[in-house]
Design a protein around this motif. Structure first.
Motif, PDB file in Angstrom:
ATOM      1  N   THR A   1       0.809  -1.013  -0.014  1.00  0.00           N
ATOM      2  CA  THR A   1      -0.021   0.134   0.002  1.00  0.00           C
ATOM      3  C   THR A   1       0.874   1.336  -0.060  1.00  0.00           C
ATOM      4  N   LYS A   2       2.253   1.257   0.867  1.00  0.00           N
ATOM      5  CA  LYS A   2       2.736   2.373   0.856  1.00  0.00           C
ATOM      6  C   LYS A   2       3.307   2.581  -0.368  1.00  0.00           C
ATOM      7  N   ARG A   3       3.923   1.564  -1.323  1.00  0.00           N
ATOM      8  CA  ARG A   3       4.484   1.796  -2.476  1.00  0.00           C
ATOM      9  C   ARG A   3       3.632   2.179  -3.484  1.00  0.00           C
ATOM     10  N   PHE A   4       2.198   1.762  -3.150  1.00  0.00           N
ATOM     11  CA  PHE A   4       1.137   1.949  -4.459  1.00  0.00           C
ATOM     12  C   PHE A   4       1.031   3.621  -4.111  1.00  0.00           C
ATOM     13  N   ILE A   5       0.818   4.260  -2.875  1.00  0.00           N
ATOM     14  CA  ILE A   5       0.918   5.551  -2.699  1.00  0.00           C
ATOM     15  C   ILE A   5       1.897   6.245  -3.386  1.00  0.00           C
TER      16      ILE A   5
END
Length: 64
Positions: free
Chosen positions: A46-50
């Protein structure tokens, strides 16, 4: 979501998606703090997608 799909979104759609994913990340972190979640790698994803969304948004802003 692939980078090509992210690039096809408008600036406002990307901004909305960033807000939604940040809320999702907050919920994941809270759930993980209360009791370990089944797949803690989901937080990293999720952090990488953001980050990918923010990068695409910034690239669109600079291209204008």
């Amino acid at each position: 979501m692939k980078n090509s799909e992210i690039r096809s979104l408008t600036d406002s759609e990307i901004a909305e998606r960033i807000v939604a994913e940040q809320e999702n990340l907050t919920k994941l972190r809270f759930a993980h703090a209360v009791s370990p979640i089944e797949n803690p790698n989901k937080i990293r994803e999720t952090k990488r997608f953001i980050a990918r969304l923010k990068t695409a948004l910034r690239a669109k802003q600079l291209a204008k």
